[in-house]
Design a protein around this motif. Structure first.
Motif, short mmCIF file in Angstrom:
data_model
loop_
_atom_site.label_atom_id
_atom_site.label_comp_id
_atom_site.label_asym_id
_atom_site.label_seq_id
_atom_site.Cartn_x
_atom_site.Cartn_y
_atom_site.Cartn_z
N TRP A 43 0.79 -1.18 0.11
CA TRP A 43 0.12 0.15 0.04
C TRP A 43 0.87 1.20 -0.03
O TRP A 43 0.49 2.26 -0.41
N GLU A 44 1.99 1.08 0.67
CA GLU A 44 3.04 2.38 0.61
C GLU A 44 3.70 2.41 -0.62
O GLU A 44 4.30 3.63 -0.85
N LYS A 45 3.67 1.59 -1.60
CA LYS A 45 4.18 1.62 -2.92
C LYS A 45 3.29 2.39 -4.02
O LYS A 45 3.66 2.71 -5.01
N ILE A 46 1.89 2.74 -3.38
CA ILE A 46 1.19 3.12 -4.40
C ILE A 46 1.51 4.46 -4.82
O ILE A 46 1.90 5.45 -3.98
N PHE A 47 1.35 5.06 -6.19
CA PHE A 47 1.42 6.17 -6.55
C PHE A 47 -0.19 6.65 -6.97
O PHE A 47 -0.70 5.74 -7.65
N THR A 48 -0.53 7.71 -6.71
CA THR A 48 -1.86 8.34 -7.19
C THR A 48 -1.70 9.60 -7.89
O THR A 48 -1.00 10.44 -7.87
N ALA A 49 -2.66 9.47 -8.77
CA ALA A 49 -2.58 10.66 -9.90
C ALA A 49 -4.15 11.12 -10.57
O ALA A 49 -4.87 10.14 -10.35
N VAL A 50 -4.14 12.35 -10.75
CA VAL A 50 -5.62 12.71 -11.33
C VAL A 50 -5.44 12.98 -12.84
O VAL A 50 -4.31 13.57 -13.23
N ASP A 51 -6.36 12.38 -13.43
CA ASP A 51 -6.39 13.14 -15.09
C ASP A 51 -7.66 13.90 -15.06
O ASP A 51 -8.60 12.91 -15.38
N PRO A 52 -7.62 15.22 -15.32
CA PRO A 52 -8.83 15.84 -15.52
C PRO A 52 -9.36 15.58 -16.71
O PRO A 52 -10.52 15.89 -16.77
N TYR B 30 -10.89 5.35 -11.25
CA TYR B 30 -12.25 5.87 -11.13
C TYR B 30 -12.66 7.12 -11.49
O TYR B 30 -12.19 8.07 -11.55
N ASN B 31 -13.80 6.82 -12.12
CA ASN B 31 -14.29 8.30 -12.73
C ASN B 31 -15.20 9.17 -11.73
O ASN B 31 -16.32 8.24 -11.40
N TRP B 32 -15.01 9.93 -11.29
CA TRP B 32 -15.58 10.70 -10.26
C TRP B 32 -17.15 11.22 -10.79
O TRP B 32 -18.07 11.37 -10.12
N GLU B 33 -17.00 11.58 -12.16
CA GLU B 33 -18.42 12.27 -12.73
C GLU B 33 -19.42 10.98 -12.91
O GLU B 33 -20.76 11.18 -12.65
N LEU B 34 -19.00 9.79 -13.41
CA LEU B 34 -19.74 8.81 -13.73
C LEU B 34 -19.97 7.80 -12.33
O LEU B 34 -20.91 6.89 -12.31
N SER C 185 0.43 13.29 -11.92
CA SER C 185 -0.27 14.31 -13.02
C SER C 185 0.65 15.31 -13.22
O SER C 185 1.62 15.67 -12.42
N GLY C 186 0.46 15.94 -14.35
CA GLY C 186 1.08 17.06 -14.85
C GLY C 186 0.52 17.97 -15.91
O GLY C 186 -0.56 17.75 -16.26
N SER D 57 4.72 30.78 -35.31
CA SER D 57 5.35 31.97 -34.65
C SER D 57 5.86 31.40 -33.24
O SER D 57 5.30 30.48 -32.61
N LEU D 58 7.14 31.93 -32.95
CA LEU D 58 7.77 31.18 -31.85
C LEU D 58 7.01 31.91 -30.78
O LEU D 58 7.26 31.41 -29.38
N ASP D 59 6.16 32.89 -30.75
CA ASP D 59 5.47 33.42 -29.44
C ASP D 59 3.97 32.71 -29.37
O ASP D 59 3.01 32.77 -28.54
N ASP D 60 3.83 31.55 -30.31
CA ASP D 60 2.71 30.80 -30.28
C ASP D 60 2.51 30.11 -29.15
O ASP D 60 3.49 29.45 -28.40
N PRO D 61 1.11 30.17 -28.45
CA PRO D 61 0.94 29.53 -27.18
C PRO D 61 1.11 28.13 -26.83
O PRO D 61 1.60 27.60 -25.84
N ARG D 62 1.03 27.19 -28.12
CA ARG D 62 1.46 25.91 -28.03
C ARG D 62 2.96 25.62 -27.53
O ARG D 62 3.11 24.39 -26.88
N TRP D 63 3.99 26.49 -27.61
CA TRP D 63 5.11 26.22 -27.23
C TRP D 63 5.40 26.52 -25.59
O TRP D 63 6.42 26.02 -25.03
N SER D 64 4.37 27.02 -25.12
CA SER D 64 4.41 27.32 -23.60
C SER D 64 4.08 26.10 -22.79
O SER D 64 4.52 26.21 -21.54
N GLY D 65 3.38 25.04 -23.25
CA GLY D 65 3.10 23.84 -22.58
C GLY D 65 1.74 24.35 -21.79
O GLY D 65 1.01 25.28 -21.79
N GLY D 66 1.53 23.51 -20.52
CA GLY D 66 0.19 23.74 -19.75
C GLY D 66 -0.80 22.92 -19.85
O GLY D 66 -1.59 23.10 -19.16
N ASN D 67 -0.89 22.15 -20.94
CA ASN D 67 -2.04 21.29 -21.14
C ASN D 67 -1.98 20.23 -20.08
O ASN D 67 -1.04 19.52 -20.01
N PRO D 68 -3.18 19.81 -19.54
CA PRO D 68 -3.17 18.65 -18.53
C PRO D 68 -2.70 17.36 -19.37
O PRO D 68 -3.36 16.96 -20.28
#
Length: 470
Positions: A273-282, A301-305, A320-321, A344-355
């Motif tokens: 049980w202490e070896k468990i890793f827990t993560a959320v996939d939003p 576990y799907n919390w919505e369903l 999670s990341g 463009s190098l300023d395009d938001p896709r290069w900034s990351g941040g998607n779950p």
């Protein structure tokens, strides 16, 4: 007769209508979808994975950070770069973000990453705890070395101040409830102890910034690795199974009762049980408890369903990341001529941040974007024609998978009889799978082969006729 794929209910008897096996799939509103295999994107970590996370700096860039048994690593330029090395860590790393800093605890020494500068060091004077959260303007650390009952808070709006004698930092021993197992943060805090749950409420008084109120003394957290938070919901594993605490209030929800709790407890040894890793996939709206191994097992576990499933993969852990920001060095590898780029190098896709949900196998971090894993649905016994024998002629799987199907029927006159398995023929262009099977109690098993292209599975349709009473 149409058999919609029911919920996964392995705790219930084999004659109640649920699925006994629901593996390598995600629950969906109208059935189930496939889980893809892990696709590695990095070089090897070089040591045992013990935790990770993503953190978005004040400049909007995303930083992917992993802690191992020997190093604190940052993913940059398509490789892992050690920010702190020569460590000896055996506990899980756990992280929390405070402003432009990511703070990591590991039971040995608390570390801090400056997200703007991309540097890391020791957070001097901070307790060497095993759990961490941010509550309002305070960093909270629990279970410091040699003090399993202590809760430490930093000074007001200062993650470097831990002097609880002369400053606004505080120390609160949990005099009842046992060992501190985990923390959750936000507007208020939740302290998960071995035998109770406690709410940390801010008072507005800098000299006594928190009030501590018991939420429940009837249960506590039985695994430090099982704690995960999404919004105002805190998920954890108790001695009796999986629980969810909403908004820091009673009653605690029993999300696994009469569904998967008994099965999990019987399958997973307490020592693991202490070896468990827990993560959320939003994105998939699921919480995942990963029991590492070869193979490892995910309890999903799907919390919505309010529905469960499992997955079987060789994994060392999950976390999670967010997608990581892409720097110019990495772009120069992908696009040999940056001046010729149409984006463009300023395009938001290069900034990351998607779950994103990350997994680790063979010390390589990856995402779940590979080929679909072998999916298995196994139902419980049912009377397709109540009180009579059912004679099944063919089966039509309701799915957009056009190949890769194996369907068997365990047909019995009595539930206690020996197995009597009949296998359907290969799927035809008409979508049917011929079979010759009959029984009063029939248990279907449906397997969709690994690598099959599909996105949903909803039901099996049986072409049958009623027979006699025996």
């Amino acid at each position: 007769m149409r058999w919609p794929l029911p919920p996964f209910l392995p705790d219930q008897t084999d004659h109640t209508g649920g699925l006994d096996t629901c593996n390598n799939v995600y629950p969906k509103t109208d059935g189930y979808g496939p889980i893809s295999g892990l696709t590695g994107f990095s070089d090897e970590l070089g040591a045992t994975f013990l935790g990770g996370g993503s953190f978005i700096g004040t400049d909007g860039t995303s930083n992917l950070i992993v802690g191992t048994s020997t190093d604190l690593l940052r993913y940059a330029g398509a490789t892992w770069t050690s920010m702190i090395g020569s460590l000896t860590i055996t506990e899980h790393w756990r992280f929390a973000q405070f402003g432009n800093y990511a703070i990591g605890v590991n039971g040995v020494e608390t570390k801090v990453v400056d997200l703007g500068a991309g540097t890391a060091g020791t957070l001097t004077d901070a307790p060497a705890g095993k759990c961490i959260a941010v509550v309002g303007d305070y960093v909270v650390i629990g279970q410091a070395s040699g003090d399993l009952l202590g809760i430490y808070t930093s000074g007001f709006n200062d993650h470097t101040d831990w002097d609880y004698v002369t400053s606004t930092a505080t120390y609160q021993p949990m005099l009842s409830g046992g060992e501190v197992m985990g923390l959750a943060g936000g507007e208020y805090g939740v302290i998960l102890q071995r035998g109770r749950l406690v709410r940390m409420s801010r008072t507005g008084d800098v000299n006594a910034p928190f009030a501590y109120d018991e939420i429940s003394t009837a249960l506590g957290c039985a695994s430090k690795g099982s704690v995960a938070q999404h919004g105002n919901r805190v998920y954890f594993l108790s001695d009796s199974g999986f629980k969810c605490l909403v908004a820091g209030q009673e009653p605690v929800q029993n999300i696994g009762s009469e569904k998967v709790d008994r099965t999990f407890i019987s399958e997973v040894a307490r020592d693991d049980w202490e070896k468990i890793f827990t993560a959320v996939d939003p994105q998939s709206k699921v919480v995942i408890w990963c029991v590492p191994g070869t193979p490892g097992k995910l309890w999903i576990y799907n919390w919505e369903l309010d529905r469960w499933s499992t997955a079987t993969l060789n994994l060392e852990g999950v976390f999670s990341g967010f997608t990581s920001s892409i720097d110019l060095e990495t772009l120069a590898v992908t696009y040999t001529d940056l001046d010729a780029m149409t984006i463009s190098l300023d395009d938001p896709r290069w900034s990351g941040g998607n779950p994103r949900l990350y997994g680790v196998a063979s010390q390589i971090v990856g995402t779940f974007f590979g080929d679909a894993l072998e999916a298995t649905f196994e139902g419980s016994f049912s009377e397709m024609v109540p009180g009579r024998v059912a004679r099944v002629r063919d089966i039509r799987p309701v799915t957009n998978a056009t190949s890769g199907h194996t369907i068997t029927l365990d047909c019995r006159a009595r539930l206690g009889d020996a197995e009597n398995v009949k296998t359907a023929s290969s799927i035809r262009t008409s979508g049917i799978m011929p079979v010759r099977a009959s029984g009063r109690y029939i248990k279907p098993k449906w397997v969709i082969a690994a690598g099959t292209d599909w996105s949903y599975a909803q039901a099996l349709e049986f072409d049958l006729e009623a027979g006699g009473e025996r």
